[in-house]
Design a protein around this motif. Sequence first.
Motif, PDB file in Angstrom:
ATOM      1  N   ARG A   4      -1.245   4.916   3.834  1.00  0.00           N
ATOM      2  CA  ARG A   4      -0.815   4.611   5.199  1.00  0.00           C
ATOM      3  C   ARG A   4      -0.915   5.856   6.089  1.00  0.00           C
ATOM      4  O   ARG A   4      -1.348   5.780   7.237  1.00  0.00           O
ATOM      5  CB  ARG A   4       0.622   4.084   5.181  1.00  0.00           C
ATOM      6  CG  ARG A   4       0.768   2.735   4.520  1.00  0.00           C
ATOM      7  CD  ARG A   4       2.224   2.440   4.192  1.00  0.00           C
ATOM      8  NE  ARG A   4       2.370   1.184   3.526  1.00  0.00           N
ATOM      9  CZ  ARG A   4       2.673   0.045   4.131  1.00  0.00           C
ATOM     10  NH1 ARG A   4       2.905   0.017   5.420  1.00  0.00           N
ATOM     11  NH2 ARG A   4       2.771  -1.067   3.458  1.00  0.00           N
ATOM     12  N   LEU A  52       6.065   4.536   8.504  1.00  0.00           N
ATOM     13  CA  LEU A  52       4.873   4.084   7.789  1.00  0.00           C
ATOM     14  C   LEU A  52       5.217   3.231   6.578  1.00  0.00           C
ATOM     15  O   LEU A  52       4.340   2.629   5.973  1.00  0.00           O
ATOM     16  CB  LEU A  52       4.047   5.293   7.317  1.00  0.00           C
ATOM     17  CG  LEU A  52       3.439   6.168   8.404  1.00  0.00           C
ATOM     18  CD1 LEU A  52       2.768   7.380   7.783  1.00  0.00           C
ATOM     19  CD2 LEU A  52       2.456   5.381   9.228  1.00  0.00           C
ATOM     20  N   TYR A  92       3.857   1.833  13.423  1.00  0.00           N
ATOM     21  CA  TYR A  92       3.912   3.280  13.624  1.00  0.00           C
ATOM     22  C   TYR A  92       4.202   3.628  15.082  1.00  0.00           C
ATOM     23  O   TYR A  92       4.995   4.517  15.378  1.00  0.00           O
ATOM     24  CB  TYR A  92       2.599   3.911  13.159  1.00  0.00           C
ATOM     25  CG  TYR A  92       2.607   5.410  13.193  1.00  0.00           C
ATOM     26  CD1 TYR A  92       3.463   6.139  12.376  1.00  0.00           C
ATOM     27  CD2 TYR A  92       1.746   6.117  14.036  1.00  0.00           C
ATOM     28  CE1 TYR A  92       3.478   7.522  12.401  1.00  0.00           C
ATOM     29  CE2 TYR A  92       1.755   7.501  14.065  1.00  0.00           C
ATOM     30  CZ  TYR A  92       2.616   8.202  13.249  1.00  0.00           C
ATOM     31  OH  TYR A  92       2.643   9.558  13.268  1.00  0.00           O
ATOM     32  N   TYR A 135       0.848  -1.201   0.000  1.00  0.00           N
ATOM     33  CA  TYR A 135       0.000   0.000   0.000  1.00  0.00           C
ATOM     34  C   TYR A 135       0.880   1.246   0.000  1.00  0.00           C
ATOM     35  O   TYR A 135       1.959   1.266   0.586  1.00  0.00           O
ATOM     36  CB  TYR A 135      -0.909   0.013   1.223  1.00  0.00           C
ATOM     37  CG  TYR A 135      -1.975  -1.064   1.200  1.00  0.00           C
ATOM     38  CD1 TYR A 135      -2.975  -1.061   0.232  1.00  0.00           C
ATOM     39  CD2 TYR A 135      -1.993  -2.070   2.145  1.00  0.00           C
ATOM     40  CE1 TYR A 135      -3.956  -2.031   0.212  1.00  0.00           C
ATOM     41  CE2 TYR A 135      -2.964  -3.050   2.137  1.00  0.00           C
ATOM     42  CZ  TYR A 135      -3.946  -3.030   1.166  1.00  0.00           C
ATOM     43  OH  TYR A 135      -4.911  -3.995   1.142  1.00  0.00           O
ATOM     44  N   THR A 175      -3.339   6.365   9.457  1.00  0.00           N
ATOM     45  CA  THR A 175      -2.846   6.710  10.797  1.00  0.00           C
ATOM     46  C   THR A 175      -3.391   8.051  11.262  1.00  0.00           C
ATOM     47  O   THR A 175      -3.726   8.205  12.442  1.00  0.00           O
ATOM     48  CB  THR A 175      -1.302   6.727  10.839  1.00  0.00           C
ATOM     49  OG1 THR A 175      -0.804   7.603   9.830  1.00  0.00           O
ATOM     50  CG2 THR A 175      -0.730   5.333  10.633  1.00  0.00           C
ATOM     51  N   LEU A 231       0.081  -2.022  10.776  1.00  0.00           N
ATOM     52  CA  LEU A 231       0.505  -0.671  10.446  1.00  0.00           C
ATOM     53  C   LEU A 231       0.582   0.192  11.705  1.00  0.00           C
ATOM     54  O   LEU A 231       1.577   0.885  11.938  1.00  0.00           O
ATOM     55  CB  LEU A 231      -0.450  -0.029   9.437  1.00  0.00           C
ATOM     56  CG  LEU A 231      -0.190   1.443   9.108  1.00  0.00           C
ATOM     57  CD1 LEU A 231       1.155   1.610   8.409  1.00  0.00           C
ATOM     58  CD2 LEU A 231      -1.315   2.001   8.261  1.00  0.00           C
TER      59      LEU A 231
END
Length: 110
Positions: free
Chosen positions: A9, A50, A44, A4, A13, A40
Amino acid sequence: MKAYSIDLRRKITETYERESISQRKLAQRFRVAPSFIYKLLKQYREKGTLGAKSHGGGQSLKLSPENIIVLGELVEHKNDATLEELREQLHEREQRDFVRLGKKGAIAKN
């Protein structure tokens, strides 16, 4: 499967931090797997990054860098050799070099 994008991403987030939303609902909103959201967000939190992880799999090299050079020389010498012929020639050359150098790198008597 392709990773992705960083843009997606980042949006995930930012949405998670800005809104009070479950990871499952976040996955539904962005049409990704819940496991991707979990991984993810964990990445993070723990690493502050990311980006996609590098590919960790694949086969290891079957030939050493030196043998790859030797193989190239064998192909240059006889470019119509079969794979089996090249394999045999490479093996013979390895054995000859091993006997010449000996087990500990000293020159062996022939």
